[in-house]
Write an enzyme that holds these catalytic residues in place. Structure first.
Site, mmCIF file in Angstrom:
data_model
loop_
_atom_site.group_PDB
_atom_site.id
_atom_site.type_symbol
_atom_site.label_atom_id
_atom_site.label_comp_id
_atom_site.label_asym_id
_atom_site.label_seq_id
_atom_site.Cartn_x
_atom_site.Cartn_y
_atom_site.Cartn_z
ATOM 1 N N ARG A 1 46.213 38.568 34.384
ATOM 2 C CA ARG A 1 46.526 39.023 35.732
ATOM 3 C C ARG A 1 47.477 38.059 36.448
ATOM 4 O O ARG A 1 48.259 38.470 37.315
ATOM 5 C CB ARG A 1 45.202 39.124 36.506
ATOM 6 C CG ARG A 1 45.329 39.504 37.952
ATOM 7 C CD ARG A 1 43.980 39.696 38.583
ATOM 8 N NE ARG A 1 43.426 38.456 39.120
ATOM 9 C CZ ARG A 1 42.254 38.365 39.731
ATOM 10 N NH1 ARG A 1 41.507 39.432 39.856
ATOM 11 N NH2 ARG A 1 41.823 37.212 40.217
ATOM 12 N N ARG B 1 28.026 35.890 48.084
ATOM 13 C CA ARG B 1 28.277 34.957 46.988
ATOM 14 C C ARG B 1 27.340 33.760 47.047
ATOM 15 O O ARG B 1 27.405 32.899 46.184
ATOM 16 C CB ARG B 1 29.711 34.434 47.090
ATOM 17 C CG ARG B 1 30.704 35.140 46.160
ATOM 18 C CD ARG B 1 32.075 34.660 46.579
ATOM 19 N NE ARG B 1 33.048 34.583 45.557
ATOM 20 C CZ ARG B 1 34.065 35.446 45.429
ATOM 21 N NH1 ARG B 1 34.126 36.504 46.192
ATOM 22 N NH2 ARG B 1 34.986 35.246 44.527
ATOM 23 N N ARG C 1 36.397 28.376 39.397
ATOM 24 C CA ARG C 1 35.804 29.545 40.069
ATOM 25 C C ARG C 1 34.626 30.088 39.270
ATOM 26 O O ARG C 1 33.634 30.541 39.838
ATOM 27 C CB ARG C 1 36.873 30.620 40.298
ATOM 28 C CG ARG C 1 37.784 30.251 41.476
ATOM 29 C CD ARG C 1 39.135 30.916 41.407
ATOM 30 N NE ARG C 1 39.058 32.352 41.394
ATOM 31 C CZ ARG C 1 39.923 33.145 40.747
ATOM 32 N NH1 ARG C 1 40.917 32.623 40.050
ATOM 33 N NH2 ARG C 1 39.794 34.435 40.819
ATOM 34 N N ARG D 1 48.583 35.324 41.895
ATOM 35 C CA ARG D 1 47.606 34.690 42.779
ATOM 36 C C ARG D 1 47.588 33.187 42.523
ATOM 37 O O ARG D 1 47.549 32.738 41.390
ATOM 38 C CB ARG D 1 46.206 35.273 42.535
ATOM 39 C CG ARG D 1 45.904 36.453 43.424
ATOM 40 C CD ARG D 1 44.563 37.049 43.127
ATOM 41 N NE ARG D 1 43.454 36.117 43.251
ATOM 42 C CZ ARG D 1 42.177 36.501 43.347
ATOM 43 N NH1 ARG D 1 41.892 37.793 43.356
ATOM 44 N NH2 ARG D 1 41.223 35.612 43.433
ATOM 45 N N LYS E 1 35.495 43.735 39.377
ATOM 46 C CA LYS E 1 34.834 44.219 40.600
ATOM 47 C C LYS E 1 35.829 44.936 41.518
ATOM 48 O O LYS E 1 35.517 45.981 42.070
ATOM 49 C CB LYS E 1 34.200 43.059 41.382
ATOM 50 C CG LYS E 1 33.181 42.252 40.615
ATOM 51 C CD LYS E 1 32.470 41.234 41.503
ATOM 52 C CE LYS E 1 33.394 40.200 42.118
ATOM 53 N NZ LYS E 1 34.063 39.316 41.129
HETATM 54 P P1 AMP Z 1 38.052 36.957 45.095
HETATM 55 O O1 AMP Z 1 39.273 37.767 45.369
HETATM 56 O O2 AMP Z 1 36.786 37.706 45.270
HETATM 57 O O3 AMP Z 1 38.143 36.233 43.786
HETATM 58 O O4 AMP Z 1 38.020 35.809 46.233
HETATM 59 C C1 AMP Z 1 39.083 34.892 46.367
HETATM 60 C C2 AMP Z 1 38.631 33.684 47.145
HETATM 61 O O5 AMP Z 1 38.258 34.073 48.475
HETATM 62 C C3 AMP Z 1 37.399 32.964 46.592
HETATM 63 O O6 AMP Z 1 37.728 32.072 45.544
HETATM 64 C C4 AMP Z 1 36.915 32.237 47.844
HETATM 65 O O7 AMP Z 1 37.739 31.128 48.139
HETATM 66 C C5 AMP Z 1 37.166 33.281 48.940
HETATM 67 N N1 AMP Z 1 35.991 34.164 49.099
HETATM 68 C C6 AMP Z 1 35.935 35.505 48.861
HETATM 69 N N2 AMP Z 1 34.722 35.999 49.122
HETATM 70 C C7 AMP Z 1 33.962 34.943 49.534
HETATM 71 C C8 AMP Z 1 32.619 34.794 49.935
HETATM 72 N N3 AMP Z 1 31.767 35.838 49.960
HETATM 73 N N4 AMP Z 1 32.180 33.561 50.279
HETATM 74 C C9 AMP Z 1 33.014 32.505 50.268
HETATM 75 N N5 AMP Z 1 34.306 32.564 49.890
HETATM 76 C C10 AMP Z 1 34.790 33.775 49.523
#
Ligand code: AMP
Length: 196
Positions: free
Chosen positions: A130, A90, A147, A136, A15
């Site tokens: 990654r 989400r 996740r 990360r 994404k």
């Molecule tokens: P991502 O980079 O999209 O994988 O997001 C990393 C982390 O940020 C996720 O595992 C959540 O802890 C937090 N996060 C990102 N977007 C959201 C969202 N829309 N709602 C809740 N937590 C989020």
């Protein structure tokens, strides 16, 4: 008409990569809530300190906090021609809040919701790859698995939410960046044509 795009899909579906490409190509901002939260953590802000352990554990930040961050971001002037929203919504509550924010910023329906589809095993392999590059803290095997579980439980229902509205398009995300982007461009061109 503004090009308002949402990208759904599990972690590891690409994404972020595609979101950046779409945004650069269309000249609209890429709004990625994960990046926004990580930036807050890195800057040591109050919000960053509140969410740090949640991100590390691979859990979801509470809806109220996340919705406020997105509401403030989408309300900025640079979204006038559209946005690529990646990592939000989400949860169902976030999707409903997004509908309200769209009304607040004088928008109609989203242009399209792209559903990036990839088998869990392929997502895990990508994320482990990654891990070495990006470092990360949530890219360890147990966090990745968690996740993905959170995605299936909380986020996957959004696929039906948007399908029912007739704005969902599935994307075969388990291919190269170039192949996926070519499909995305076709989908966006078709979506824009339908609306104009
Ligand atoms: P991502 O980079 O999209 O994988 O997001 C990393 C982390 O940020 C996720 O595992 C959540 O802890 C937090 N996060 C990102 N977007 C959201 C969202 N829309 N709602 C809740 N937590 C989020």
């Amino acid at each position: 008409m503004p090009l308002d795009i949402v990208i759904l899909g599990p972690p590891g579906a690409g994404k972020g990569t595609q979101g950046k490409l779409i945004a650069a190509d269309a000249g609209i901002p890429h709004v990625n809530t994960g990046d926004m939260f990580r930036a807050e953590c890195a800057a040591g802000t109050e919000l960053g300190e509140r969410v740090r352990s949640i991100l590390d554990d691979g859990d979801l930040v509470p809806d109220e906090l996340t919705i406020e961050v997105v509401r403030a971001r989408l309300g900025q002037d640079d979204t006038a021609d559209g946005f690529v929203l990646d990592g939000f919504p989400r949860t169902l509550a976030q999707a409903e809040a997004l509908d309200r924010v769209l009304v607040e910023i004088d928008r109609g329906e989203l242009c399209v919701v792209l559903d990036f589809q990839i088998p869990d095993e392929a997502a895990v392999q990508r994320l482990l790859g990654r891990a070495g590059v990006e470092g990360r803290s949530d890219d360890t095997l147990d966090r990745i698995q968690h996740r993905l579980d959170v995605y299936h439980e909380k986020s996957e229902p959004l696929v039906e939410y948007y399908r029912a509205r007739g704005i969902l398009v599935g994307i075969h995300a388990d291919r190269t960046v170039e192949e996926v982007f070519a499909e995305v461009q076709q989908v966006l061109a078709a979506a824009q044509q339908t609306r104009s």
